[in-house]
Design a protein around this motif. Structure first.
Motif, PDB file in Angstrom:
ATOM      1  N   LEU A   1     -30.071  96.295  46.372  1.00  0.00           N
ATOM      2  CA  LEU A   1     -29.655  95.292  47.356  1.00  0.00           C
ATOM      3  C   LEU A   1     -29.914  95.782  48.773  1.00  0.00           C
ATOM      4  O   LEU A   1     -30.433  95.038  49.613  1.00  0.00           O
ATOM      5  N   VAL A   2     -29.576  97.021  49.037  1.00  0.00           N
ATOM      6  CA  VAL A   2     -29.745  97.582  50.381  1.00  0.00           C
ATOM      7  C   VAL A   2     -31.224  97.669  50.752  1.00  0.00           C
ATOM      8  O   VAL A   2     -31.595  97.508  51.919  1.00  0.00           O
ATOM      9  N   ALA A   3     -32.070  97.881  49.758  1.00  0.00           N
ATOM     10  CA  ALA A   3     -33.501  98.088  50.028  1.00  0.00           C
ATOM     11  C   ALA A   3     -34.232  96.808  50.405  1.00  0.00           C
ATOM     12  O   ALA A   3     -35.349  96.876  50.938  1.00  0.00           O
ATOM     13  N   ASN A   4     -33.614  95.655  50.172  1.00  0.00           N
ATOM     14  CA  ASN A   4     -34.284  94.384  50.428  1.00  0.00           C
ATOM     15  C   ASN A   4     -33.581  93.650  51.570  1.00  0.00           C
ATOM     16  O   ASN A   4     -32.402  93.317  51.462  1.00  0.00           O
ATOM     17  N   PRO A   5     -34.291  93.368  52.669  1.00  0.00           N
ATOM     18  CA  PRO A   5     -33.660  92.683  53.812  1.00  0.00           C
ATOM     19  C   PRO A   5     -33.031  91.348  53.436  1.00  0.00           C
ATOM     20  O   PRO A   5     -32.028  90.942  54.037  1.00  0.00           O
ATOM     21  N   ASP A   6     -33.594  90.665  52.444  1.00  0.00           N
ATOM     22  CA  ASP A   6     -33.056  89.369  52.036  1.00  0.00           C
ATOM     23  C   ASP A   6     -31.782  89.500  51.211  1.00  0.00           C
ATOM     24  O   ASP A   6     -31.077  88.510  50.995  1.00  0.00           O
ATOM     25  N   LEU A   7     -31.488  90.725  50.737  1.00  0.00           N
ATOM     26  CA  LEU A   7     -30.310  90.929  49.897  1.00  0.00           C
ATOM     27  C   LEU A   7     -29.262  91.812  50.561  1.00  0.00           C
ATOM     28  O   LEU A   7     -28.142  91.924  50.069  1.00  0.00           O
ATOM     29  N   ARG A   8     -29.623  92.436  51.675  1.00  0.00           N
ATOM     30  CA  ARG A   8     -28.719  93.392  52.319  1.00  0.00           C
ATOM     31  C   ARG A   8     -27.412  92.737  52.741  1.00  0.00           C
ATOM     32  O   ARG A   8     -26.355  93.360  52.739  1.00  0.00           O
ATOM     33  N   ARG A   9     -27.478  91.484  53.102  1.00  0.00           N
ATOM     34  CA  ARG A   9     -26.280  90.761  53.532  1.00  0.00           C
ATOM     35  C   ARG A   9     -25.217  90.741  52.422  1.00  0.00           C
ATOM     36  O   ARG A   9     -24.011  90.732  52.706  1.00  0.00           O
ATOM     37  N   CYS A  10     -25.655  90.774  51.158  1.00  0.00           N
ATOM     38  CA  CYS A  10     -24.712  90.787  50.039  1.00  0.00           C
ATOM     39  C   CYS A  10     -23.827  92.031  50.084  1.00  0.00           C
ATOM     40  O   CYS A  10     -22.667  92.000  49.667  1.00  0.00           O
ATOM     41  N   VAL A  11     -24.385  93.132  50.572  1.00  0.00           N
ATOM     42  CA  VAL A  11     -23.636  94.378  50.675  1.00  0.00           C
ATOM     43  C   VAL A  11     -22.766  94.384  51.924  1.00  0.00           C
ATOM     44  O   VAL A  11     -21.599  94.794  51.893  1.00  0.00           O
ATOM     45  N   GLU A  12     -23.318  93.898  53.013  1.00  0.00           N
ATOM     46  CA  GLU A  12     -22.597  93.905  54.287  1.00  0.00           C
ATOM     47  C   GLU A  12     -21.370  93.003  54.256  1.00  0.00           C
ATOM     48  O   GLU A  12     -20.422  93.204  55.027  1.00  0.00           O
ATOM     49  N   ARG A  13     -21.370  92.036  53.357  1.00  0.00           N
ATOM     50  CA  ARG A  13     -20.248  91.097  53.269  1.00  0.00           C
ATOM     51  C   ARG A  13     -18.931  91.813  52.954  1.00  0.00           C
ATOM     52  O   ARG A  13     -17.860  91.376  53.376  1.00  0.00           O
ATOM     53  N   GLU A  14     -19.018  92.924  52.243  1.00  0.00           N
ATOM     54  CA  GLU A  14     -17.804  93.655  51.883  1.00  0.00           C
ATOM     55  C   GLU A  14     -17.067  94.166  53.130  1.00  0.00           C
ATOM     56  O   GLU A  14     -15.828  94.176  53.171  1.00  0.00           O
ATOM     57  N   LYS A  15     -17.802  94.593  54.155  1.00  0.00           N
ATOM     58  CA  LYS A  15     -17.175  95.081  55.381  1.00  0.00           C
ATOM     59  C   LYS A  15     -16.353  93.972  56.048  1.00  0.00           C
ATOM     60  O   LYS A  15     -15.254  94.216  56.549  1.00  0.00           O
ATOM     61  N   ILE A  16     -16.908  92.773  56.028  1.00  0.00           N
ATOM     62  CA  ILE A  16     -16.195  91.626  56.615  1.00  0.00           C
ATOM     63  C   ILE A  16     -14.924  91.349  55.823  1.00  0.00           C
ATOM     64  O   ILE A  16     -13.852  91.121  56.397  1.00  0.00           O
ATOM     65  N   TRP A  17     -15.035  91.393  54.502  1.00  0.00           N
ATOM     66  CA  TRP A  17     -13.862  91.138  53.658  1.00  0.00           C
ATOM     67  C   TRP A  17     -12.786  92.193  53.874  1.00  0.00           C
ATOM     68  O   TRP A  17     -11.597  91.877  53.889  1.00  0.00           O
ATOM     69  N   ASN A  18     -13.185  93.439  54.031  1.00  0.00           N
ATOM     70  CA  ASN A  18     -12.208  94.504  54.278  1.00  0.00           C
ATOM     71  C   ASN A  18     -11.410  94.247  55.543  1.00  0.00           C
ATOM     72  O   ASN A  18     -10.202  94.494  55.611  1.00  0.00           O
ATOM     73  N   GLN A  19     -12.086  93.747  56.581  1.00  0.00           N
ATOM     74  CA  GLN A  19     -11.411  93.453  57.843  1.00  0.00           C
ATOM     75  C   GLN A  19     -10.505  92.232  57.714  1.00  0.00           C
ATOM     76  O   GLN A  19      -9.425  92.175  58.307  1.00  0.00           O
ATOM     77  N   GLU A  20     -10.953  91.262  56.940  1.00  0.00           N
ATOM     78  CA  GLU A  20     -10.203  90.002  56.819  1.00  0.00           C
ATOM     79  C   GLU A  20      -9.050  90.084  55.819  1.00  0.00           C
ATOM     80  O   GLU A  20      -8.138  89.261  55.866  1.00  0.00           O
ATOM     81  N   ARG A  21      -9.089  91.060  54.934  1.00  0.00           N
ATOM     82  CA  ARG A  21      -8.208  91.044  53.764  1.00  0.00           C
ATOM     83  C   ARG A  21      -6.715  90.918  54.086  1.00  0.00           C
ATOM     84  O   ARG A  21      -6.020  90.106  53.457  1.00  0.00           O
TER      85      ARG A  21
END
Length: 563
Positions: free
Chosen positions: A214-234
């Motif tokens: 996921l990290v290696a593909n720019p079109d899929l990297r957002r799937c990984v970055e979403r976790e950081k947002i969820w951690n802040q919002e949780r």
């Protein structure tokens, strides 16, 4: 003083035990999938692996084979049994190191992984005629391994799963589609069959994909970055959700007191769904199975990725590639169950995300080697995302596997789009898997009957179970029968203006259909059965199975750019 000495003595005992334990040799262990009752894959190298003390000698014996190795510096060890012949005679596999492990009742046959979200997870009792099917499920040659979601996410202890013969007890918590698939393979192949079920309702494909891919593909990297947002919002999301749940419980109690219908529970936000985190399900439910030898995999998922259908066209082939690399078995067969018809039928051609997700599945099956599509465009239910007919889904899964993985001389499916060619004011569409020739599909069930109870609430009756009403007719002639259509439907055609119009379509050869529309004198693209719930997708071949929905255009879809 006495108390202090007691505490010192207790500390000394604990420390001594810990020290002695640290000096003791580690026991040889194996993963949970290598356990009593398992089925080993025939005709292929079979990995047996586990952990032990670094440098410890390991001997594995099974079926006249003896394999030896030494545990590496990290304590990991692995051997590979040479190709095995199918056997329904239970035998033991022994592993000898500092200790000895005996894995009993081992069979050799065909092993498949079935995975996905809720439609693969749906158990037999939750499906049409499931209770009767479960009661009849009794065959020791069909072995089931049900991966525990609770154990995978560390909400419960114990093994990740246990192999069990098919029985009325073991199938009740097993995938209905997976069970029917296994039963069909057993019936056709006459060798033991093992089905590993790893499914999780509500999951998204990125949770099933290793993080590195996921990290290696720019079109899929957002799937990984979403976790950081969820951690802040949780913290905030948790508080808001708790409040909604509290209000919902109060509303349910009020509804009970008033005799009213209780409201639906509030949806769990993504930030609180641990299984939505990228790679989470892969790490907990798939990686522990690798590299257990399998023939192939069947994947039934996509509903939760609907709003990112365009991205799914990148994500799904990435996941398949990752699994194949991690398993180290090459391009093992990978079947994709295409999403069924769903939601209310529309009178005009539509651009709906559900259709484009189906198209992403179809294109993946065409572009990814040794993959196939299992079409269910006729098995869905307009108002239930979990259609109850899983018997036919399992049968179609097995048909594809028998044709593609076992090279049986049968047509694996209904027709599949191959190419479209412009010819004046019409488009000629050519199909693969035409069998003995394209034809109209005749209806196999009565429609337009509705049934109601004392509440005067009407429901379509075609798929209702249980109590029934017998209707008798006069003027039945030589007998009641279904009325068959006389023309192809669900083809649409468009010109350069991207405006879609229903088209007339005619079978003009064994594998060709001619499509035209007076409203589009200069057509450039064609679609078939492309609405979320097409009214009558009736193109088939001699199998009677439906042709796969498709589009020839690459025009933007409603989810373009969503990541």
């Amino acid at each position: 003083m006495i108390r202090r000495r007691t505490q010192q003595f207790a500390y000394y005992v604990v420390s001594t035990v810990a020290f002695i334990t640290s000096l003791a040799p580690a026991r040889v262990t194996v993963p949970d999938v290598l356990s009593d009752g398992m089925v080993l894959q025939r005709g292929a190298k079979v990995p047996i692996w586990g952990t032990a003390d670094p440098g410890e000698s390991i001997t594995v014996r099974f079926a006249s084979q003896t394999k030896k190795t030494i545990a590496g510096p990290d304590g990991k060890w692995r051997v590979e049994l040479s190709a095995l012949h199918a056997s329904s005679n239970p035998r033991s596999l022994t592993i000898v190191g500092t200790n000895t492990l005996e894995i009993r009742y081992v069979l050799v046959g065909e092993v498949w992984l079935v995975a996905g979200q809720s439609n693969m997870q749906l158990t037999l009792p939750e499906t049409a005629n499931g209770e009767a099917a479960a009661a009849a499920a009794d065959d020791r040659l069909l072995r089931l391994f049900n991966v525990s979601r609770k154990v995978a996410f560390r909400h419960a202890g114990g093994p990740l799963g246990q192999w069990a013969p098919s029985s009325p007890q073991s199938v009740k918590e097993f995938s209905a589609a997976g069970y029917y698939f296994g039963a069909e393979l057993l019936r056709a192949l006459h060798v033991p069959v093992g089905i590993i079920n790893a499914s999780y309702g509500g999951s998204q494909a990125e949770a099933w994909t290793p993080i590195e891919y996921l990290v290696a593909n720019p079109d899929l990297r957002r799937c990984v970055e979403r976790e950081k947002i969820w951690n802040q919002e949780r913290p905030r999301v948790q508080a808001e959700y708790d409040q909604k749940v509290s209000e919902w419980r109060a509303a349910v109690e009020k509804a009970k007191q008033e005799g009213a219908r209780p409201p639906l529970a509030p949806a769990v936000p993504d930030a609180l769904r641990e299984y939505r985190i990228a790679a989470s399900i892969y790490s907990g439910m798939i990686e522990p199975l690798v590299p257990f030898a399998i023939r192939g995999a069947i994947w039934y998922q996509g509903e939760s990725n609907e709003e990112r259908a365009q991205q799914y066209g990148i994500l799904l082939p990435t996941m398949i590639s990752a699994w194949r690399v991690r398993w180290g078995e090459g391009r093992f067969p990978f079947g994709i169950v295409q999403l069924p018809n769903y939601r209310d039928p529309q009178s005009e051609p539509m651009d709906e995300a559900w259709s484009f997700l189906r198209e992403a599945q179809r294109r993946t099956s065409m572009s990814t080697r040794n993959s196939g599509l299992i079409v269910t465009i006729d098995l869905g239910e307009a108002h239930d995302i979990h259609p109850k007919d899983k018997l036919d889904v399992g049968k179609r899964m097995a048909r594809w596997a028998l044709a593609d993985a076992y090279h049986r001389k049968i047509t694996p499916s209904g027709p599949m789009f191959r190419v479209a060619r412009l010819q004046g004011s019409k488009i000629i569409v050519t199909f693969t898997d035409a069998g003995k020739g394209l034809r109209l599909r005749h209806g196999d069930r009565l429609e337009e009957f509705a049934i109601a109870g004392a509440d005067h609430e009407w429901h379509w009756a075609a798929r209702l179970q249980g109590s029934k009403i017998i209707v008798t007719f006069t003027d039945a002639g030589k007998g009641l029968r279904l009325r068959h259509g006389d023309r192809l439907e669900e083809f649409a055609i468009a010109g350069a203006d991207h405006e879609w119009h229903w088209a007339s379509a005619e079978i003009v050869g064994k594998d060709r259909v001619e499509v035209r529309s007076q409203s589009v004198p200069h057509p450039v693209a064609v679609r078939y059965a492309f609405n979320s719930n097409p009214r009558n997708p009736n193109l088939t071949n001699d199998t009677g199975l439906p042709a796969a929905p498709f589009r020839t255009d690459d025009w933007p879809d409603p989810t373009d750019g969503r990541r």
